[in-house]
Design an enzyme around this catalytic site. Structure first.
Site, mmCIF file in Angstrom:
data_model
loop_
_atom_site.group_PDB
_atom_site.id
_atom_site.type_symbol
_atom_site.label_atom_id
_atom_site.label_comp_id
_atom_site.label_asym_id
_atom_site.label_seq_id
_atom_site.Cartn_x
_atom_site.Cartn_y
_atom_site.Cartn_z
ATOM 1 N N ILE A 227 0.844 -1.195 0.000
ATOM 2 C CA ILE A 227 0.000 0.000 0.000
ATOM 3 C C ILE A 227 0.876 1.241 0.000
ATOM 4 O O ILE A 227 1.835 1.336 0.777
ATOM 5 C CB ILE A 227 -0.931 -0.005 1.225
ATOM 6 N N HIS A 228 0.555 2.171 -0.873
ATOM 7 C CA HIS A 228 1.325 3.416 -0.967
ATOM 8 C C HIS A 228 1.248 4.164 0.366
ATOM 9 O O HIS A 228 0.189 4.181 1.011
ATOM 10 C CB HIS A 228 0.758 4.288 -2.097
ATOM 11 N N PRO A 229 2.365 4.789 0.794
ATOM 12 C CA PRO A 229 2.351 5.525 2.069
ATOM 13 C C PRO A 229 1.222 6.536 2.197
ATOM 14 O O PRO A 229 0.707 6.759 3.301
ATOM 15 C CB PRO A 229 3.724 6.206 2.088
ATOM 16 N N PHE A 231 -1.731 6.164 1.426
ATOM 17 C CA PHE A 231 -2.981 5.473 1.741
ATOM 18 C C PHE A 231 -2.923 4.727 3.064
ATOM 19 O O PHE A 231 -3.881 4.049 3.438
ATOM 20 C CB PHE A 231 -3.334 4.497 0.613
#
Length: 339
Positions: A227-229, A231
């Site tokens: 998960i992208h930081p 998000f």
């Protein structure tokens, strides 16, 4: 005071600003004026009609307002892929064995599917950077308070796509390893295509056979389900609600797709409706909680101090004004996760 309400046509410039600020990868909040206006209109229509059971075309967009300014947005799609299949990768294990050689291998594979078509989808979430955790929680969970009060409009399962890994230049290792080889387009280009064109191009161009994960570059393998930081905060909120990372991945960037049973989410299961009483001085046991009214087009939610005594919710005049309620009206109350 932060307040969540349905989006209005006049909010379009603010929604455009939020879409631009959300950056790369949030396809449910496209940086496209025409598409944003279309979704605002679709939302207005959904809030206008009475419940007739779950409607596959309903799309509900909300905004977070503070001091007269729109500082966040989030949406509910009543049925993911209501007009075309909702594609994702299903993460599975394939067994390759040879009795003669004494070999038994379990191989991680990805299969394209549309298992999640028709599920309720939480999408389009973005709040301005710098807002406190309670504001973000209100923006995210207000949707669930709305669902709890309008339960007949929504189905059984719910999903939320998490943005996968990509760098500041828009390079996604997952996309570069798989999608780019079939589309001959970079990640930014396919994101625009996803917004502007029919989703059938996914079925037309993506491989229909299993993708064997060990054959992918190491960087792509490591990005699967990550998960992208940007998000992480919303992912934490949803996991506290009861969402889990299942066996599904975003077809473009490999980000996790969270799933849950709608009725088992804490806000839906534990929130309660109460008649409201308004008074300036609240009982000693009053605490900061999430509140919403029971309106449809006039839906509103906020975070405010409330005390529930003998089944009655006591709130102050500021909270009552934010919710648009008078003594005797109904409010729904849910405890804060941050508490």
């Amino acid at each position: 005071m932060f307040t969540v309400r349905p989006v209005r046509t006049s909010d379009l410039p603010a929604i455009e600003r939020l879409a631009l600020a959300s950056g790369i990868g949030v396809t449910s909040l496209p940086n496209n004026r025409e598409k944003l206006f279309e979704r605002i209109q679709q939302s207005a229509s959904a809030f206008e009609h009475e419940a007739t059971g779950a409607s596959s075309r309903d799309y509900y967009m909300f905004v977070l307002e503070h001091g007269g300014n729109v500082v966040g947005t989030a949406s509910i799609c009543a049925s993911a892929g209501f007009d075309e299949p909702f594609y994702s990768y299903r993460s599975e294990t394939a067994v390759h064995a040879s009795r003669a050689l004494g070999v038994h291998n379990r191989i991680h594979v990805l299969n394209i599917c549309h298992d999640l078509t028709g599920t309720v989808q939480l999408c389009g979430f973005y709040v301005d950077g710098g807002l406190d955790a309670i504001a973000a929680e209100l923006m995210s969970r207000a949707r669930l308070l709305f669902i709890a009060g309008e339960r007949e409009r929504f189905g059984r399962r719910v999903i939320a796509e998490m943005q996968g890994m990509h760098d500041d230049a828009g390079q996604s290792p997952f996309w570069n390893a798989i999608g780019r080889r079939f589309f001959n387009m970079d990640f930014l280009q396919v994101e625009q295509a996803f917004v502007s064109h029919s989703k059938t191009f996914i079925a037309e161009l993506m491989p229909s056979y299993p993708v064997y994960v060990p054959l992918l570059p190491d960087e792509a393998q490591q990005s699967i389900g990550q998960i992208h930081p940007h998000f992480e905060r919303v992912c934490q909120l949803l996991c506290k609600e009861g969402f889990e990372a299942d066996n599904y991945l975003d077809i473009f960037d490999g980000g996790a797709v969270l799933t849950a049973e709608l009725d088992r989410l804490k806000t839906v299961e534990q929130s309660r409706g109460h008649p409201v009483e308004i008074q300036a001085s609240l009982p000693a046991q009053a605490s900061l909680q999430l509140l919403s009214n029971d309106r449809l087009a006039g839906f509103a939610a906020t975070a405010a101090r409330v005390a529930v005594v003998d089944g009655v919710a006591f709130i102050n005049p500021d909270a009552a004004k934010a919710l648009g309620v008078s003594s005797g009206d109904a409010v729904r109350v849910a405890g804060l996760q941050q508490a």
